[in-house]
Design a protein around this motif. Structure first.
Motif, PDB file in Angstrom:
ATOM      1  N   UNK A  78      34.635  36.852  36.392  1.00 42.80           N
ATOM      2  CA  UNK A  78      33.669  35.874  36.879  1.00 42.80           C
ATOM      3  C   UNK A  78      34.140  34.475  36.541  1.00 42.80           C
ATOM      4  N   UNK A  79      33.233  33.696  35.967  1.00 47.09           N
ATOM      5  CA  UNK A  79      33.604  32.333  35.574  1.00 47.09           C
ATOM      6  C   UNK A  79      33.826  32.205  34.067  1.00 47.09           C
ATOM      7  N   UNK A  80      34.116  33.331  33.410  1.00 47.70           N
ATOM      8  CA  UNK A  80      34.352  33.335  31.965  1.00 47.70           C
ATOM      9  C   UNK A  80      35.809  33.701  31.684  1.00 47.70           C
ATOM     10  N   UNK A  81      36.439  32.954  30.791  1.00 44.06           N
ATOM     11  CA  UNK A  81      37.792  33.242  30.325  1.00 44.06           C
ATOM     12  C   UNK A  81      37.762  33.380  28.811  1.00 44.06           C
ATOM     13  N   UNK A  82      38.318  34.503  28.301  1.00 44.47           N
ATOM     14  CA  UNK A  82      38.332  34.754  26.866  1.00 44.47           C
ATOM     15  C   UNK A  82      39.744  35.115  26.426  1.00 44.47           C
ATOM     16  N   UNK A  83      40.116  34.731  25.186  1.00 47.15           N
ATOM     17  CA  UNK A  83      41.423  35.161  24.672  1.00 47.15           C
ATOM     18  C   UNK A  83      41.392  36.640  24.264  1.00 47.15           C
ATOM     19  N   UNK A  84      42.542  37.294  24.320  1.00 44.69           N
ATOM     20  CA  UNK A  84      42.656  38.687  23.881  1.00 44.69           C
ATOM     21  C   UNK A  84      42.914  38.693  22.387  1.00 44.69           C
ATOM     22  N   UNK A  85      41.989  39.350  21.647  1.00 44.65           N
ATOM     23  CA  UNK A  85      42.117  39.404  20.192  1.00 44.65           C
ATOM     24  C   UNK A  85      42.992  40.567  19.742  1.00 44.65           C
ATOM     25  N   UNK A  86      42.855  41.712  20.412  1.00 50.48           N
ATOM     26  CA  UNK A  86      43.607  42.886  19.976  1.00 50.48           C
ATOM     27  C   UNK A  86      43.665  43.959  21.038  1.00 50.48           C
ATOM     28  N   UNK A  87      44.435  45.011  20.723  1.00 45.25           N
ATOM     29  CA  UNK A  87      44.640  46.140  21.626  1.00 45.25           C
ATOM     30  C   UNK A  87      43.712  47.274  21.232  1.00 45.25           C
ATOM     31  N   UNK A  88      42.787  47.606  22.122  1.00 44.10           N
ATOM     32  CA  UNK A  88      41.765  48.608  21.849  1.00 44.10           C
ATOM     33  C   UNK A  88      42.314  50.013  22.059  1.00 44.10           C
ATOM     34  N   UNK A  89      42.150  50.843  21.032  1.00 44.98           N
ATOM     35  CA  UNK A  89      42.609  52.231  21.122  1.00 44.98           C
ATOM     36  C   UNK A  89      41.462  53.174  21.471  1.00 44.98           C
ATOM     37  N   UNK A  90      40.327  53.030  20.798  1.00 45.93           N
ATOM     38  CA  UNK A  90      39.165  53.874  21.111  1.00 45.93           C
ATOM     39  C   UNK A  90      37.907  53.225  20.561  1.00 45.93           C
ATOM     40  N   UNK A  91      36.766  53.634  21.184  1.00 41.27           N
ATOM     41  CA  UNK A  91      35.456  53.163  20.750  1.00 41.27           C
ATOM     42  C   UNK A  91      34.447  54.250  21.054  1.00 41.27           C
ATOM     43  N   UNK A  92      33.488  54.506  20.179  1.00 36.39           N
ATOM     44  CA  UNK A  92      32.467  55.519  20.480  1.00 36.39           C
ATOM     45  C   UNK A  92      31.735  55.203  21.773  1.00 36.39           C
ATOM     46  N   UNK A  93      31.400  56.276  22.496  1.00 35.48           N
ATOM     47  CA  UNK A  93      30.655  56.105  23.737  1.00 35.48           C
ATOM     48  C   UNK A  93      31.513  55.885  24.952  1.00 35.48           C
TER      49      UNK A  93
END
Length: 847
Positions: A165-180
């Motif tokens: 959309x109209x939001x830009x965010x920096x990438x903090x880290x590489x996601x491996x897994x998350x519950x759900x």
């Protein structure tokens, strides 16, 4: 003498006699043990893994959800739901999520991802895992965690940015897994975690957007999840919301994998039954060779009970050893399963020893050995001492009652064990009945073949051809046992291949020249013209421009949804009352539809009740038929309709299908959005279009069907591997049956070889006779199995998948030759000793 002998001979003597005789017959009894090892291994490995899976789900249910319970809705929550959340102490965390195209400004590439905006301390159980110790505090740092595989695929690194959309965010880290997060869905739309405020301010939440609102809770001390579910679920249901507790999640996941586990259990059980056929066959030939020894023992004063117990002890011991060996192999094999189907599960399975499976495996080896050997063992009870002098008595009438009782016990066992695996007495009955039909057809096929060879025997054929055919119905022939084992294994493999082909047939992107492989979702009405121009500017066709109107059922045949929800006697499917339907309007049916009842009405002039066409599934679940009335709530406006036609919809076709279709002129003025479909010739065209769409229309999501179908094929491939793995046990057990049958009739063949040589036959001729015999058996068994699989494939296509069955030639050109070659090699290898044995040596043995 006999009385004194019977008085002094106890268990110790019986044990010594059993051991001495077994030691002398080790080769035959060793094969008997091998018959049950593979079957026991198959059952134990599958059952043990299933129990491990069930235990892991129960232990990890909170970690799978990340909370004790969740209140969720696919629309902004009502005031009443808000009050319920407040009464529970307020949500401990919340999430707004939906699928969206994500742009990576560093390289201009795009990807459909599961955008999850989270606030609060979620997850409360389990944890967010990142690779290479990347930080996870994305909310505090106003940044994003992006799926690690996606970052690797697009060459991204922490510090790069994402745009939605109209939001830009920096990438903090590489996601491996998350519950759900579902591992299967993540393969299509990988997760990206961002602060919740960023999602709400992105401008992507528009008409037609599918948004999930989740509110996460930690349970208070002593809070009963089941009671909470029963209390709140009916209330939330009315408000188009839902509660999901960790205990309910555990039960749901258990049911999801339980059916697949039951199917594999049944295939493994068939492999075990194949071993039992081998047991019955080998013990029959073994006991037959011992009848004269039994007669001699009875001449020496051994009672019929004692002679029976000598062989019973042998069989019990071998069965126990086979059970232990098969159980050990099964425990080792289950270690492979997590690696094979790991990405089908939302968690890692920790493999542990399952005492129930181990005890079951050992007990099965012991019990089945005795059960399937008793048919032959009872024959020792009716051996007369006169048989030591070659005087043969007819024992069939005397032992008929005992044999029938044993046969009944075998069928009772098969049924009870099937019930244990399936948990449903009807399904167990169907399984036993199907098994009897398959075994009956294979048995009938072999007997018909034998009768046909006898009746139409080619008397003028060559010597080699005549002898090879005679071997198929001579005494101690192997035709029935080998046709059963080879046919059943071939049937399993071929049925799997045909069913996999049915599933993938309609999903083939290349099946039709104009089949779409890109679907553009959530196109707003004012964007339609520009989106169409963007597609054509990329040199791609606009295949479909489909209007979508969202609505809910407000009333069915005069009863409101609220009344139906409160009516405990109503059998209307709940999803009909809760679902937000995506409907469309057009003046004609499409290729995936067929009118089965009523009349298609192409247009509506604005007068009276609107005629609507419903799918058979909707009519069945809503319990409506032609002429019934349904009132829909179209975003606050009530719209009365009547069912004018019912359609059979092919949901397997790669195109948009609808439960409800309105005629042209009915919904044009209703709030709507559009779906566009197109077809890209290659990946570069697809990527170029996606980049342009995301750049100019960030609210639009794009489904790349190539990726989805690739995932489907991968999943089916893994399931196919498992079922093939089980079919291997059937084939392997059948091979052992083959080896055992050849070895147990080896001396009979040696005698025939001597007679043939005496008549002038050469070793090469005898080798050709044996070769032809096993080629006949391989062809008969494999062709019978494939023909049965063709029937099963047709029945599955017609009744289960509602699809057209188009058989493949692959099983005929690959499986049949492969099995024939395997049977021939084993037959020749085991017959070499027969061919090489000098006639004089054989005559000395016979004497």
């Amino acid at each position: 003498m006999a009385e004194n002998f019977n008085h002094t001979a106890g268990f110790s003597w019986l044990w010594k006699m059993a051991w001495r005789d077994a030691r002398a017959s080790f080769g035959k009894l060793g094969l008997f043990m091998a018959f049950i090892v593979l079957g026991i291994a198959a059952v134990v490995s599958i059952h043990s893994f299933g129990e491990n899976l069930k235990d892991n789900i129960a232990l990890q249910s909170k970690s799978l959800m990340g909370a004790d319970y969740i209140i969720d809705s696919d629309q902004p929550i009502t005031e009443k739901v808000s009050h319920i959340i407040d009464s529970l102490g307020g949500a401990d965390a919340s999430e707004t999520s939906f699928s969206s195209m994500i742009l990576f400004p560093s390289n201009g590439k795009t990807k459909l991802m599961d955008l999850r905006g989270i606030s609060g301390g979620f997850p409360f159980y389990g944890k967010i895992e990142t690779t290479q110790n990347d930080p996870v505090d994305f909310q505090q740092q106003n940044a994003a965690l992006v799926d690690a595989t996606t970052m690797l695929q697009f060459g991204l690194k922490p510090g790069d940015s994402i745009k939605f959309g109209n939001v830009t965010l920096p990438i903090l880290g590489r996601l491996k897994s998350i519950p759900g997060s579902s591992s299967i869905f993540s393969s299509i739309a990988p997760p990206v975690l961002v602060p919740e405020y960023a999602v709400k301010s992105s401008g992507l939440i528009q008409t037609g957007s599918r948004i999930d609102y989740n509110y996460y809770f930690q349970a208070r001390a002593g809070q009963d999840m089941k009671e909470l579910d029963e209390k709140l679920d009916p209330v939330l249901d009315i408000e188009n919301a839902d509660i999901d507790t960790h205990t309910a999640t555990s039960e749901r996941l258990g049911r999801r994998y339980e059916n697949f586990g039951k199917f594999l259990n049944l295939v493994a059980f068939i492999a075990l039954l194949m071993g039992c056929i081998g047991i019955a066959s080998s013990i029959h030939l073994y006991i037959k060779s011992k009848l004269r020894s039994v007669a001699v023992l009875k001449c020496l004063g051994v009672s019929r009970k004692q002679s029976f117990l000598i062989f019973l002890i042998q069989i019990a011991l071998i069965g126990l050893l086979g059970g232990v060996a098969g159980t050990t192999l099964g425990v080792l094999l289950q270690q492979l399963f997590p690696a094979i189907i790991g990405n089908l599960l939302p968690f890692e399975v920790e493999i542990t020893l399952v005492p129930e499976a181990i005890l079951m495996g050992i007990s099965l080896g012991f019990f089945l050995s005795l059960l399937f050997a008793l048919q032959s063992l009872v024959g020792t009870l009716y051996v007369s001492p006169l048989e030591a002098l070659r005087v043969i008595n007819d024992r069939k009438n005397a032992s008929l009652r005992a044999r029938l009782a044993i046969l009944l016990a075998i069928f009772v066992f098969i049924y009870l064990f099937s019930y244990f695996l399936l948990g449903d007495w009807k399904f167990a009955g169907y399984f036993v009945l199907s098994l009897l039909v398959i075994f009956g057809i294979l048995t009938g096929t072999s007997q018909l073949f034998i009768v046909s060879v006898k009746r139409f025997f080619p008397k003028k054929a060559s010597f080699i051809a005549r002898q090879s055919l005679l071997n198929l119905f001579r005494p101690n022939n192997q035709t029935l046992m080998l046709v059963l084992s080879i046919g059943l294994g071939t049937f399993l493999i071929s049925t799997l291949y045909f069913s996999r082909g049915i599933l993938l047939k309609e999903a083939s992107l290349d099946a039709q020249a104009n089949s779409p492989n890109l679907i553009l979702l959530d196109v707003q009405t004012e964007q339609a013209k520009n989106v169409s121009e963007t597609i054509t500017a990329e040199g791609l066709p606009v295949l479909d421009e489909i209007p979508i109107v969202t609505m809910r059922v407000a009333e069915l045949n005069g009863k409101t949804t609220q009344e139906l929800k409160n009516d405990s006697t109503s059998t209307i499917n709940r999803w009909i009352l809760n679902h937000e339907f995506r409907t469309t309007f057009r003046d004609s049916i499409i290729a995936s539809e067929e009118i089965v009842e009523g009349r298609w009405i192409s247009s509506f002039d604005g007068e009276g009740t609107i005629p609507v066409s419903a799918s058979e599934d909707f009519a069945k679940d809503a319990e409506v038929s032609l002429g019934d009335t349904v009132i829909f709530n179209v975003q606050g406006v009530l719209m009365p309709t009547r069912i004018s036609s019912l359609r059979k919809v092919d949901w397997g076709r790669v195109q948009l299908n609808f439960s409800l279709v309105f005629p042209a002129g009915a919904l044009e003025q209703a709030p709507q959005f559009k779906v566009f479909t197109t077809k890209a010739a290659n990946e570069s065209q697809s990527a170029s279009l996606q980049q342009q769409i995301v750049k100019n229309f960030p609210n639009i999501s794009i489904l790349d069907l190539r990726q989805i179908l690739s995932l489907v094929e991968d999943i089916l491939g893994k399931i196919a591997w498992l079922v093939n793995f089980m079919a291997f046990f059937c084939i392997a057990t059948g091979i052992i049956v083959l080896i055992g049958a050849v070895r147990t009739s080896k001396y009979q063949r040696i005698k025939e070889s001597v007679l043939l040589r005496t008549l002038g036959a050469q070793s090469g001729q005898i080798l050709k006779i044996v070769s032809l015999e096993y080629i006949y058996l391989g062809l008969l068994g494999s062709l019978a199995g494939i023909l049965l699989a063709l029937v099963a494939g047709f029945l599955m296509a017609y009744f289960l998948f509602q699809s057209v069955f188009i058989p493949s030639l692959i099983p005929f050109v690959v499986i049949v030759p492969a099995i024939c070659a395997l049977v021939w090699l084993i037959g020749i290898f085991n017959s070499l000793e027969v061919i090489k044995s000098p006639p004089l040596q054989v005559l000395r043995k016979q004497n």
